[in-house]
Design a protein around this motif. Structure first.
Motif, PDB file in Angstrom:
ATOM      1  N   ASN A 189       0.813  -1.214   0.000  1.00  0.00           N
ATOM      2  CA  ASN A 189       0.000   0.000   0.000  1.00  0.00           C
ATOM      3  C   ASN A 189       0.850   1.269   0.000  1.00  0.00           C
ATOM      4  N   PHE A 190       2.156   1.087   0.241  1.00  0.00           N
ATOM      5  CA  PHE A 190       3.034   2.241   0.364  1.00  0.00           C
ATOM      6  C   PHE A 190       3.368   2.787  -1.020  1.00  0.00           C
ATOM      7  N   SER A 191       3.028   4.027  -1.264  1.00  0.00           N
ATOM      8  CA  SER A 191       3.129   4.561  -2.613  1.00  0.00           C
ATOM      9  C   SER A 191       4.397   5.395  -2.817  1.00  0.00           C
ATOM     10  N   PHE A 192       5.439   4.718  -3.318  1.00  0.00           N
ATOM     11  CA  PHE A 192       6.671   5.457  -3.633  1.00  0.00           C
ATOM     12  C   PHE A 192       6.424   6.451  -4.768  1.00  0.00           C
ATOM     13  N   ARG A 193       5.459   6.065  -5.661  1.00  0.00           N
ATOM     14  CA  ARG A 193       5.170   6.944  -6.801  1.00  0.00           C
ATOM     15  C   ARG A 193       4.683   8.316  -6.345  1.00  0.00           C
ATOM     16  N   THR A 194       3.830   8.292  -5.327  1.00  0.00           N
ATOM     17  CA  THR A 194       3.302   9.575  -4.832  1.00  0.00           C
ATOM     18  C   THR A 194       4.428  10.422  -4.239  1.00  0.00           C
ATOM     19  N   ILE A 195       5.354   9.731  -3.514  1.00  0.00           N
ATOM     20  CA  ILE A 195       6.493  10.464  -2.938  1.00  0.00           C
ATOM     21  C   ILE A 195       7.288  11.144  -4.036  1.00  0.00           C
ATOM     22  N   PHE A 233      -4.283  11.632   1.675  1.00  0.00           N
ATOM     23  CA  PHE A 233      -4.493  10.720   2.799  1.00  0.00           C
ATOM     24  C   PHE A 233      -3.361   9.701   2.892  1.00  0.00           C
ATOM     25  N   MET A 234      -2.152  10.182   2.770  1.00  0.00           N
ATOM     26  CA  MET A 234      -0.986   9.295   2.855  1.00  0.00           C
ATOM     27  C   MET A 234      -0.023   9.804   3.934  1.00  0.00           C
ATOM     28  N   PRO A 235      -0.445   9.723   5.213  1.00  0.00           N
ATOM     29  CA  PRO A 235       0.432  10.222   6.286  1.00  0.00           C
ATOM     30  C   PRO A 235       1.754   9.448   6.375  1.00  0.00           C
ATOM     31  N   ALA A 236       1.708   8.123   6.139  1.00  0.00           N
ATOM     32  CA  ALA A 236       2.942   7.338   6.259  1.00  0.00           C
ATOM     33  C   ALA A 236       3.972   7.828   5.255  1.00  0.00           C
ATOM     34  N   THR A 255       8.954  10.489   4.561  1.00  0.00           N
ATOM     35  CA  THR A 255       9.833  11.246   3.674  1.00  0.00           C
ATOM     36  C   THR A 255      10.478  12.422   4.403  1.00  0.00           C
ATOM     37  N   ILE A 256       9.669  13.162   5.176  1.00  0.00           N
ATOM     38  CA  ILE A 256      10.305  14.300   5.862  1.00  0.00           C
ATOM     39  C   ILE A 256      11.302  13.813   6.914  1.00  0.00           C
ATOM     40  N   ALA A 257      10.986  12.673   7.535  1.00  0.00           N
ATOM     41  CA  ALA A 257      11.931  12.126   8.514  1.00  0.00           C
ATOM     42  C   ALA A 257      13.279  11.864   7.846  1.00  0.00           C
ATOM     43  N   ALA A 258      13.224  11.299   6.611  1.00  0.00           N
ATOM     44  CA  ALA A 258      14.462  11.015   5.892  1.00  0.00           C
ATOM     45  C   ALA A 258      15.231  12.307   5.609  1.00  0.00           C
ATOM     46  N   PHE A 259      14.500  13.358   5.237  1.00  0.00           N
ATOM     47  CA  PHE A 259      15.175  14.635   4.961  1.00  0.00           C
ATOM     48  C   PHE A 259      15.798  15.227   6.230  1.00  0.00           C
ATOM     49  N   TYR A 260      15.051  15.139   7.351  1.00  0.00           N
ATOM     50  CA  TYR A 260      15.622  15.646   8.606  1.00  0.00           C
ATOM     51  C   TYR A 260      16.882  14.870   8.980  1.00  0.00           C
ATOM     52  N   LEU A 261      16.842  13.554   8.737  1.00  0.00           N
ATOM     53  CA  LEU A 261      18.013  12.723   9.033  1.00  0.00           C
ATOM     54  C   LEU A 261      19.216  13.208   8.221  1.00  0.00           C
TER      55      LEU A 261
END
Lengths: 253, 223
Positions: free
Chosen positions: B4-10, B185-188, B193-199
């Protein structure tokens, strides 16, 4: 009001009835002492006797409560006395060297001449190199303090004072923090400075140094000057019980 | 779960995340510069002997450290307009971060200056330096080296704190994640993604800290 000029005009350093307290402790008691130009005075006495405090008063690292202290004709605490300016005439060598760890040996020597004395950099560096050569550290010009031994650091510290061309040099137990094998290299430099005619007050227990260059030894105990005389008089024929007790302790070994 | 995880949307939202990242970076840089300015002034006030400057500085530092950053941010965002001062959200955000981080920076700088041994001050005094010369030539260059690692630590905290500005509609990194979460509606996807950028930002600053510590190695060594 005492005049800003020294009364008899001869003493380079003159204590007249000086008292100082740390809280309720009377650390300097009614000190009267005159040091002539070119004179070398050794101050000794047991720990806590006030000898370091005595010389720290001369350049204002400590302030006095009452009495007069006149240095190079200027009375300390007098509004007419510019303390910052007077300090440029007084070199002070610390027990713990206090070299600037972020500066090389040469920079340690030239920092105050350049910024305080306003001597041009090239001229200050030339003089600095000469001074470091004089204290036997020509090859350590670019070394940082952390790369030098204690004895070497203290010699840089002496060169740093000489760089200001002072009229007076004060030494606060300059060899007490050193390993025994490094003491003589520092004392040799101090002897050379004394022989050039510097007015010096030296807090030390190095008897050999006192005998060699001091005109006078001042013995302090519990904040007071107990005895004062030539090195020969003092070491061979101490006059008071307290000085005899002190000498027996430091001469035992 | 992962199907269900949409890399395309990211990927589709990457330009938005990129803009958010850039905004987070430059508003953090500006806020940290502001924090340094505030911190230096506060530290200088706090190191004075007279109470006139010391007490207001201490009161300010305590007030900032005792209250939540979010409360401070809302205080400025909703409070300033009531006083007739109307500023853009971004300016309010940078102001809040500067004023908040400044209090912590002040304590870091003060501790750095106080960590320099008393003998260094005395050596400067004995050679006839004025207070300003002592500070400039002897104390601050040494304090600076001691201070860099904790200051970079504070910078890392500031970058993370800047996420709160999403609550006053500043279009920074966290805001970009929120948009993805609410639009699709894709909080995950949004928040990972922002977590990765903060990292990424975190490792950048950490690398800088390590580099500066290595650079300052020898000359800063204590005797």
């Amino acid at each position: 009001m005492t005049s800003n000029r020294s009364k008899n005009g001869t003493g380079m350093i003159e204590f007249r009835g000086v008292n100082k307290w740390f809280g309720t402790l009377n650390v300097l008691k009614d000190i009267t002492l005159s040091v002539e130009p070119r004179e070398v005075v050794v101050v000794c006495g047991p720990s806590g006797s006030g000898k370091s405090t005595l010389i720290r008063c001369i350049n204002g690292l400590e302030t006095i409560r009452d009495g007069d202290l006149v240095v190079d004709g200027q009375r300390l605490g007098d509004p007419a006395t510019n303390m910052t300016r007077l300090r440029t005439e007084i070199g002070f060598v610390f027990q713990s060297f206090n070299l600037y760890p972020h500066k090389t040996a040469l920079e340690n020597v030239t920092l105050a001449p350049i910024h305080v004395r306003k001597i041009p950099r090239t001229e200050a560096e030339k003089a600095g190199r000469e001074l470091l050569a004089k204290v036997g550290l020509a090859d350590k010009v670019n070394a940082y303090p952390a790369q030098l031994s204690g004895g070497q650091q203290q010699r840089v510290a002496i060169a740093r004072c000489l760089g200001m061309r002072p009229k007076i040099m004060l030494f606060d137990e300059p060899t007490s923090a050193l390993d025994p094998e490094m003491i003589s290299e520092v004392l040799d430099v101090m002897v050379a400075v004394a022989e050039e005619g510097m007015t010096m007050m030296v807090v030390t227990h190095e008897m050999g140094f006192a005998r060699k260059v001091a005109q006078r030894v001042v013995f302090m105990d519990a904040g007071a000057i107990v005895e004062s005389g030539t090195p020969d008089e003092f070491f061979s024929h101490p006059k008071t019980d307290r000085s005899r007790a002190f000498l027996s302790k430091i001469l035992r070994h | 779960m992962l199907e269900n995880f949409s890399f395309r949307t990211i990927v589709e939202y990457l330009p938005l995340f990129g803009q958010g990242l850039v905004t987070t970076v430059w508003l953090s840089v500006l806020s940290f510069a502001g924090a340094l300015a505030v911190g230096i002034v506060l530290a200088a006030m706090n190191l004075q002997r007279g109470r006139l400057f010391r007490i207001p500085a201490k009161a300010y530092i305590d007030a900032v450290r005792a209250t939540p950053l979010l409360a401070q941010l809302y205080f400025l965002y909703f409070g300033l307009p009531r006083l007739g001062i109307i500023l853009p959200e971004l300016v309010v955000g940078i102001l809040a971060l500067s004023l908040n981080s400044g209090a912590y920076v002040a304590e870091i700088i003060r501790a750095g200056i106080l960590s320099i041994p008393r003998g260094q001050v005395e050596a400067g005094v004995a050679s006839g330096m004025t207070y300003v010369q002592r500070m400039r030539l002897v104390i601050l260059p040494q304090a600076f080296k001691v201070t860099i690692p904790p200051l970079l630590g504070q910078a890392i905290v500031l970058v993370k704190d800047s996420a709160l500005l999403s609550l006053i509609a500043v279009a920074e990194l966290t805001r970009a994640g929120q948009l993805l979460a609410s639009d699709r509606f894709m909080p995950a996807e949004g928040f990972i993604t922002i977590a990765a950028f903060y990292l990424l930002l975190y490792y950048g600053l950490k690398g800088l800290a390590a580099l500066s510590e290595r650079r300052l190695g020898l000359a800063g060594a204590r005797t």
